[in-house]
Design an enzyme around this catalytic site. Structure first.
Site, PDB file in Angstrom:
ATOM      1  N   THR A 174       0.877  -1.169   0.000  1.00  0.00           N
ATOM      2  CA  THR A 174       0.000   0.000   0.000  1.00  0.00           C
ATOM      3  C   THR A 174       0.907   1.209   0.000  1.00  0.00           C
ATOM      4  O   THR A 174       2.043   1.106   0.449  1.00  0.00           O
ATOM      5  CB  THR A 174      -0.849   0.005   1.306  1.00  0.00           C
ATOM      6  OG1 THR A 174      -1.647  -1.161   1.331  1.00  0.00           O
ATOM      7  CG2 THR A 174      -1.738   1.218   1.437  1.00  0.00           C
ATOM      8  N   ARG A 202     -13.615  -7.996  -1.186  1.00  0.00           N
ATOM      9  CA  ARG A 202     -12.936  -7.802   0.100  1.00  0.00           C
ATOM     10  C   ARG A 202     -12.400  -6.356   0.206  1.00  0.00           C
ATOM     11  O   ARG A 202     -11.709  -5.890  -0.670  1.00  0.00           O
ATOM     12  CB  ARG A 202     -11.794  -8.805   0.211  1.00  0.00           C
ATOM     13  CG  ARG A 202     -10.927  -8.640   1.472  1.00  0.00           C
ATOM     14  CD  ARG A 202      -9.670  -7.877   1.172  1.00  0.00           C
ATOM     15  NE  ARG A 202      -8.764  -7.848   2.317  1.00  0.00           N
ATOM     16  CZ  ARG A 202      -7.705  -7.037   2.387  1.00  0.00           C
ATOM     17  NH1 ARG A 202      -7.420  -6.226   1.407  1.00  0.00           N
ATOM     18  NH2 ARG A 202      -6.927  -7.043   3.441  1.00  0.00           N
ATOM     19  N   GLY A 204      -9.962  -3.878   2.391  1.00  0.00           N
ATOM     20  CA  GLY A 204      -8.914  -3.890   3.411  1.00  0.00           C
ATOM     21  C   GLY A 204      -9.070  -2.696   4.335  1.00  0.00           C
ATOM     22  O   GLY A 204     -10.139  -2.076   4.426  1.00  0.00           O
ATOM     23  N   ASP A 205      -7.973  -2.373   5.004  1.00  0.00           N
ATOM     24  CA  ASP A 205      -7.986  -1.258   5.957  1.00  0.00           C
ATOM     25  C   ASP A 205      -7.842   0.103   5.278  1.00  0.00           C
ATOM     26  O   ASP A 205      -8.227   1.122   5.845  1.00  0.00           O
ATOM     27  CB  ASP A 205      -6.861  -1.425   6.983  1.00  0.00           C
ATOM     28  CG  ASP A 205      -5.479  -1.536   6.328  1.00  0.00           C
ATOM     29  OD1 ASP A 205      -5.377  -1.983   5.155  1.00  0.00           O
ATOM     30  OD2 ASP A 205      -4.489  -1.183   6.990  1.00  0.00           O
ATOM     31  N   THR A 225       0.126  -0.228   6.446  1.00  0.00           N
ATOM     32  CA  THR A 225       0.224  -1.178   5.346  1.00  0.00           C
ATOM     33  C   THR A 225       0.318  -2.566   5.983  1.00  0.00           C
ATOM     34  O   THR A 225       0.613  -2.684   7.167  1.00  0.00           O
ATOM     35  CB  THR A 225       1.461  -0.930   4.456  1.00  0.00           C
ATOM     36  OG1 THR A 225       2.620  -1.236   5.225  1.00  0.00           O
ATOM     37  CG2 THR A 225       1.546   0.500   3.979  1.00  0.00           C
ATOM     38  N   GLY A 226       0.091  -3.597   5.186  1.00  0.00           N
ATOM     39  CA  GLY A 226       0.126  -4.957   5.738  1.00  0.00           C
ATOM     40  C   GLY A 226      -1.265  -5.563   5.679  1.00  0.00           C
ATOM     41  O   GLY A 226      -2.162  -5.016   5.039  1.00  0.00           O
ATOM     42  N   GLY A 228      -4.645  -5.952   6.125  1.00  0.00           N
ATOM     43  CA  GLY A 228      -5.596  -4.961   6.618  1.00  0.00           C
ATOM     44  C   GLY A 228      -6.564  -5.498   7.656  1.00  0.00           C
ATOM     45  O   GLY A 228      -7.082  -4.734   8.473  1.00  0.00           O
TER      46      GLY A 228
HETATM   47  N1  ASP Z   1      -3.254  -2.966   3.789  1.00  0.00           N
HETATM   48  C1  ASP Z   1      -3.607  -3.460   2.496  1.00  0.00           C
HETATM   49  C2  ASP Z   1      -4.849  -4.270   2.593  1.00  0.00           C
HETATM   50  O1  ASP Z   1      -5.024  -5.010   3.532  1.00  0.00           O
HETATM   51  C3  ASP Z   1      -2.599  -4.273   1.798  1.00  0.00           C
HETATM   52  C4  ASP Z   1      -1.159  -4.112   2.164  1.00  0.00           C
HETATM   53  O2  ASP Z   1      -0.731  -3.072   2.602  1.00  0.00           O
HETATM   54  O3  ASP Z   1      -0.384  -5.049   1.995  1.00  0.00           O
HETATM   55  O4  ASP Z   1      -5.640  -4.208   1.686  1.00  0.00           O
END
Ligand code: ASP
Length: 314
Positions: A174, A202, A204-205, A225-226, A228
């Site tokens: 992200t 879906r 995400g965050d 990021t990560g 979500g």
């Molecule tokens: N945070 C993002 C999500 O969950 C994806 C990511 O940052 O890897 O959609």
């Protein structure tokens, strides 16, 4: 008096100039974070944001984005939007023009058309290749069944949770961009194509205010990021700002928020980018051994500065 500045995640470093130039001419933090984020969305090499983002399980890129103003706490967000080049600008139009905070899917696309936002193809050779090889691996054959009935069969055979836990962490990401302008206003922008090969629909965050994005002039800006699902469950971005409001410094606040994520004992990793109202910045990751990087640029600098953040592991 703090110089106007802009910060961003690893993938934003090369594009901070655009936002810094806006700030240097007296432009707003909101304009600066939007301009930088648009460039990341345009980067076809980035497989997790905008053009080139790895598609969902059906092979369709679905994008999420949000933008927030720290002066007014007004926010705009879009989720699972398809076929628009700059979800961050659609989110900005939501912030400016819409009585709502979050629009998703067909509704978000209808709104984007109404606002004259740029439509376009988001796929690249690389994103198509990653998708084709996923299908080939999953089924040990090359063809994609046009009826897409295989998706149901595939996910059933894997078990939804097991399948999601196994999705590679290297195919998602992200962009987070935050800025403070000459009036002391703070803004935060987040854009993503989400977890690669995610279940269609879906969210995400990134489009969820309080999970993947939050800012407040009084305290600072926070974004994630990560995976979500983790920051959605822990309200990570809002919590980070709450910890600043309680008097913690940026590093202590990031440690505390990442510890809350660990407490969920779930799969996937979480990262955050945080700045306070005094211009202190930090990035943090829950992955041990991975360098947490963010980029900082004040509006008079000629180059962005690489900053190393912290690892927060149990
Ligand atoms: N945070 C993002 C999500 O969950 C994806 C990511 O940052 O890897 O959609």
């Amino acid at each position: 008096m703090i110089q106007p500045f802009i910060i961003g995640t690893r993938n934003a470093g090369a594009f901070l100039h655009a936002g810094a130039a806006i700030l240097g001419q007296g432009g707003s933090a909101l304009d600066a974070v939007e301009a930088t984020t648009r460039l990341v969305e345009d980067n076809p090499e980035d497989t997790s944001v905008g053009t080139g983002g790895i598609p969902n399980l059906l092979g369709v890129p679905e994008l999420d984005a949000s933008i927030m103003c720290g002066r007014t706490l007004r926010s705009g967000a879009v989720g699972a939007i398809k076929g628009f080049k700059h979800p961050i600008s659609v989110a900005r139009r939501v912030l400016e023009e819409c009585p709502h905070v979050l629009l998703v899917a067909e509704g978000a696309e209808r709104f984007a058309r109404m606002m004259g936002c740029e439509a376009g193809d988001l796929e690249t050779e690389t994103s198509r290749r990653v998708y084709r090889s996923f299908v080939a691996d999953a089924f040990e054959h090359e063809g994609i069944d046009e009826s897409q009935a295989w998706v149901v069969e595939y996910v059933r055979s894997q078990g939804l949770r097991e399948w999601y836990a196994r999705l590679a962490d290297d195919h998602h990401g992200t962009v987070n961009v935050q800025a403070m302008d000459a009036d002391g206003n703070v803004a935060c922008a987040v854009s993503t194509s989400g977890t690669a090969l995610k279940f269609p629909g879906r969210l995400g965050d990134s489009p969820i205010i309080g999970a993947g994005n939050y800012c407040d002039n009084r305290y600072g800006a926070a974004a994630c990021t990560g995976r979500g699902e983790l920051s959605m469950r822990a309200s990570t971005a809002r919590s980070l700002i709450h910890f600043l409001a309680e008097g913690l410094g940026v590093e202590a606040a990031a440690r505390r928020a990442m510890k809350d994520v660990h407490a969920l004992s779930s799969y996937g990793a979480m990262n955050c980018l945080l700045m306070d109202a005094h211009g202190n910045t930090v990035s943090a990751t829950t992955v041990s051994g991975r360098e947490s990087i963010h980029w900082f640029m004040d509006c008079h600098a000629s180059e962005p500065q690489r900053r190393v953040g912290i690892n927060v592991t149990p």
